[in-house]
Motif scaffolding. Sequence first.
Motif, short mmCIF file in Angstrom:
data_model
loop_
_atom_site.label_atom_id
_atom_site.label_comp_id
_atom_site.label_asym_id
_atom_site.label_seq_id
_atom_site.Cartn_x
_atom_site.Cartn_y
_atom_site.Cartn_z
N ARG A 17 0.85 -1.19 0.00
CA ARG A 17 0.00 0.00 0.00
C ARG A 17 0.88 1.24 0.00
N PRO A 18 0.64 2.19 -0.90
CA PRO A 18 1.43 3.42 -0.89
C PRO A 18 1.37 4.12 0.48
N TYR A 19 2.51 4.49 0.97
CA TYR A 19 2.66 5.14 2.29
C TYR A 19 2.24 4.21 3.43
N GLY A 20 2.09 2.91 3.15
CA GLY A 20 1.57 1.98 4.14
C GLY A 20 2.48 1.76 5.33
N SER A 21 3.75 2.09 5.18
CA SER A 21 4.70 1.84 6.27
C SER A 21 4.91 3.05 7.18
N ILE A 22 4.10 4.10 7.00
CA ILE A 22 4.31 5.33 7.79
C ILE A 22 4.32 5.04 9.28
N LEU A 23 3.35 4.29 9.78
CA LEU A 23 3.28 4.03 11.22
C LEU A 23 4.51 3.25 11.69
N VAL B 2 14.97 9.47 5.22
CA VAL B 2 14.28 9.36 3.94
C VAL B 2 13.85 7.91 3.74
N ILE B 3 12.59 7.71 3.35
CA ILE B 3 12.06 6.38 3.07
C ILE B 3 11.69 6.34 1.59
N TYR B 4 12.24 5.39 0.87
CA TYR B 4 11.90 5.21 -0.55
C TYR B 4 10.81 4.15 -0.66
N ASP B 5 9.70 4.54 -1.29
CA ASP B 5 8.51 3.70 -1.30
C ASP B 5 7.98 3.57 -2.72
N ASN B 6 7.06 2.62 -2.91
CA ASN B 6 6.41 2.46 -4.21
C ASN B 6 5.31 3.50 -4.38
N ILE B 7 5.72 4.74 -4.52
CA ILE B 7 4.79 5.86 -4.63
C ILE B 7 5.21 6.72 -5.83
N GLN B 8 4.29 7.57 -6.24
CA GLN B 8 4.56 8.50 -7.32
C GLN B 8 4.78 9.92 -6.81
N ILE B 9 4.17 10.23 -5.67
CA ILE B 9 4.19 11.60 -5.16
C ILE B 9 4.84 11.61 -3.78
N PRO B 10 5.80 12.49 -3.55
CA PRO B 10 6.46 12.55 -2.23
C PRO B 10 5.51 12.97 -1.11
N ALA B 11 5.91 12.67 0.10
CA ALA B 11 5.15 13.05 1.29
C ALA B 11 6.11 13.47 2.40
N VAL B 12 5.62 14.32 3.26
CA VAL B 12 6.37 14.78 4.43
C VAL B 12 5.65 14.30 5.68
N ILE B 13 6.36 13.61 6.56
CA ILE B 13 5.79 13.11 7.82
C ILE B 13 6.52 13.76 8.97
#
Length: 442
Positions: free
Chosen positions: A158-164, A257-268
């Motif tokens: 899931r995109p951004y799924g590892s945030i937690l 920095v976390i590299y994920d299977n996403i297209q758009i960056p995010a800031v946490i």
Amino acid sequence: MRKITVLGLLAGILSFPALAQNKIEFKEFDLDNGLHVIMHQDNTTPIVVTSVLYHVGAKNEQPDRTGFAHFFEHLMFEGSENIERGEYMNIIQAHGGTLNAYTSNDITYYYESLPSNELELALYMESERMLHSKVDETGVETQREVVKEEKRQSYDNRPYGSILIETLKRAYSEHPYRWAPIGSLEHLNAASIEEFQQFYKDFYVPNNATLTIAGDIDYQQAEEWVRKYFSEIPKGTKEIYRPDVTEPKKTEEIRDVIYDNIQIPAVIQAYNLPPKTHPDSYAMSMLSTYLTGGNSSLMTKELVDKQQKALAIAAIPLELEDGGIFIMYGITNMGIEPQDLETEIDKLIKQVQAEGISDRDFEKLQNIIENDIVSSNSSMAGVAENLAEAHVIYGDANYVNKVMDAYSQVKKEDLQRVANEYLDLNGRVVLYYLPKTEQAAQ
């Protein structure tokens, strides 16, 4: 009971003290084996909700055996000595009921909603689960595959799924909150059947459980059935393990920095919070709503609508028994660098720290809180859960009737104070989520 977290913007027309909180009447008693029972009678609809809250979550696990509490959330649907494997859900659903469960860092919660004439069935089923669930090789192997698939779908793919997961392990250095309830599949694979059986014996005992019944019941009959099905269950023989760890206050920023299977960056961004029962948690809850709670929140209006630097921005105030974290995340708009979005987020935080909020915005927040408290107790499922959490976390089931008063003590100035106290830009976690394609280009 959960205090207010990410709220919908419900329009309120009354000032905060005007809407009185409807009192929830209930009765309590304890069995000799330590099981605490809470009953709430509401005969308006022929429905009854039965729940069991076990005071065990991810924090009760050992660092090399994480994921056990969440694993048992699944395993305890396998059946028992008297319920055939895989039949637990079928039996409840065949009698017109629904059921579910969840695991957090602090608790595991099971519940079923049934027609009120099936209350005895619900109590029998929960007593079977507590007395002799099937904790055997077949069940463990079955649920290992279930949990593996859940992790793949909800976290890995899931995109951004590892945030937690990624945030927790940086937000905590010592407390067992540093791992998420999903835990480690490697730990689950390495564990022996004896370890699973011991975990069950240690934590799924009546003296670590709260049974709540809410709905169309007769108090006397309900108590008779509780005693009939739960009195024979032996009390746990060991002291319940609860970690006695105080997470040290951060004095430096942790950045990664976390590299994920996403297209758009995010800031946490993540900031450590006080314990769930701390008086400041009410002001922090209101502050999180003000910052990111809905379309008219400060950051949504400014960063999504006005500046268009973010596609979305939201917060996850993870309130926990020993001290949670305030996780805020923003997904960048096209062409916006994460650094630009982070700078604007920080400006708004500093603005609140320096200026506080207006009288008008504070009154709107009060109305949101009123509506949320009322709606949280508008169903029997909500009442049952809130009573159980009030007893376990706050030590008083009547806390459900005190929530509105607690929020009414929060002053406008308190939001500015807690913003300075807990949103410390020098003691936080900052993560940039970037597409894996950028990692390859490094």
